[in-house]
Design a protein around this motif. Structure first.
Motif, mmCIF file in Angstrom:
data_model
loop_
_atom_site.group_PDB
_atom_site.id
_atom_site.type_symbol
_atom_site.label_atom_id
_atom_site.label_comp_id
_atom_site.label_asym_id
_atom_site.label_seq_id
_atom_site.Cartn_x
_atom_site.Cartn_y
_atom_site.Cartn_z
ATOM 1 N N ARG A 16 0.992 -1.259 0.138
ATOM 2 C CA ARG A 16 0.049 0.002 -0.006
ATOM 3 C C ARG A 16 0.867 1.373 0.068
ATOM 4 O O ARG A 16 1.923 1.277 0.783
ATOM 5 N N VAL A 17 0.593 2.181 -0.747
ATOM 6 C CA VAL A 17 1.450 3.138 -0.993
ATOM 7 C C VAL A 17 1.014 4.780 -0.645
ATOM 8 O O VAL A 17 -0.385 4.854 -0.915
ATOM 9 N N ASN A 18 1.709 5.146 0.185
ATOM 10 C CA ASN A 18 1.168 6.612 0.670
ATOM 11 C C ASN A 18 2.101 7.805 0.352
ATOM 12 O O ASN A 18 3.410 7.729 0.546
ATOM 13 N N ARG A 19 1.681 8.611 -0.355
ATOM 14 C CA ARG A 19 2.339 9.860 -1.078
ATOM 15 C C ARG A 19 1.576 11.242 -0.719
ATOM 16 O O ARG A 19 0.218 11.135 -0.312
ATOM 17 N N SER A 20 2.393 11.949 -0.461
ATOM 18 C CA SER A 20 1.938 13.651 -0.316
ATOM 19 C C SER A 20 1.052 14.288 -1.433
ATOM 20 O O SER A 20 1.865 14.780 -2.279
ATOM 21 N N THR A 21 -0.144 14.327 -1.347
ATOM 22 C CA THR A 21 -0.581 14.871 -2.555
ATOM 23 C C THR A 21 -0.311 16.640 -2.939
ATOM 24 O O THR A 21 0.056 16.817 -3.892
ATOM 25 N N GLY A 22 -0.346 17.040 -1.973
ATOM 26 C CA GLY A 22 0.321 18.390 -2.019
ATOM 27 C C GLY A 22 1.751 18.545 -2.391
ATOM 28 O O GLY A 22 2.024 19.538 -3.092
ATOM 29 N N GLY A 23 2.626 17.604 -1.789
ATOM 30 C CA GLY A 23 4.019 17.629 -2.392
ATOM 31 C C GLY A 23 3.862 17.413 -3.869
ATOM 32 O O GLY A 23 4.717 17.924 -4.483
#
Length: 233
Positions: A16-23
């Protein structure tokens, strides 16, 4: 820390991948601006300007990618992979001591090492917004419970008929999970997974750290070219 001598077995579930949408959004905008200015200088500039623009882009673009598009956290049933701007850290759950949230989200290993998770930033604004939503939900729940008690006190067949006490009781039932900021909720899920998996055989191994040479290499090359151009004049 050393890299395991052999590859760990494949995890039971996909990452499962979590990334910063704002970044990511900010990185795309920054890259567009840097490339636009750089190519404009390359094709319209005179003298050393095109070379300086090229060296500047080779230096700046990797840093923009490193701090905006690259950070990510990969999670599966056996290990946690933290991809930070300049390093990739692989942590089997058996090596994780604690997942800590403060002004940043961090993972601490049993060996005492600490790694910040750039892809899961702490947003004080999001925490305040979640607290306001939680307060509103609590107020609504209290009002629903009061309405349910009032409905039960009316008496007669209407009090227990369709739509009367049933709605009142459901409104005054047990509250759901607390409302949290997205980053805090993700950290809570990581802690639950760590607690459930840290003693499993497939979640054991050594912590490995790899430097992101694909980011550092071009950045160093661009810096050297830029220094040479400035010195030569």
């Amino acid at each position: 820390m050393t890299t395991p001598a052999h590859e760990p077995p494949a995890p039971e579930y996909k990452d499962r991948v979590n990334r910063s949408t704002g970044g990511i959004a900010g990185g795309v905008v920054l890259l567009a601006v840097v490339l636009w200015l750089g190519f404009d200088a390359m094709f319209t500039g005179d003298g050393r300007t095109p070379w300086l623009a090229l060296a500047g882009m080779i230096l700046v673009v990797p840093f923009v990618v490193a701090f905006t598009l690259r950070p990510a956290v990969y999670v599966n049933s056996d290990r946690l992979r933290v991809r930070n701007p300049f390093r990739l850290i692989v942590l089997p759950w058996g090596q994780v001591a604690v997942l800590r949230s403060g002004y940043s989200n961090e993972v601490l290993t049993k060996a005492g090492d600490k790694y910040q998770m750039w892809a899961v930033p702490v947003s004080l604004r999001a925490r305040k917004r979640a607290a306001r939503q939680e307060a509103r939900a609590a107020t609504a729940g209290e009002q629903g419970a009061a309405g349910g008690r009032a409905g039960l006190g009316v008496g007669g067949r209407g009090g227990l008929g369709r739509g009367g006490s049933t709605r009142g009781l459901s409104g005054g039932g047990a509250a759901g999970d607390p409302i949290r900021a997205e980053g805090d909720q993700f950290m809570t899920e990581l802690r639950e997974l760590h607690e459930a998996r840290e003693n499993e055989e497939s979640a054991q191994g050594e912590v490995s750290v790899r430097w992101a040479y694909e980011i550092l290499g071009p950045a160093v090359a661009g810096a050297l070219v830029l220094i040479v151009l400035l010195v030569v004049g």
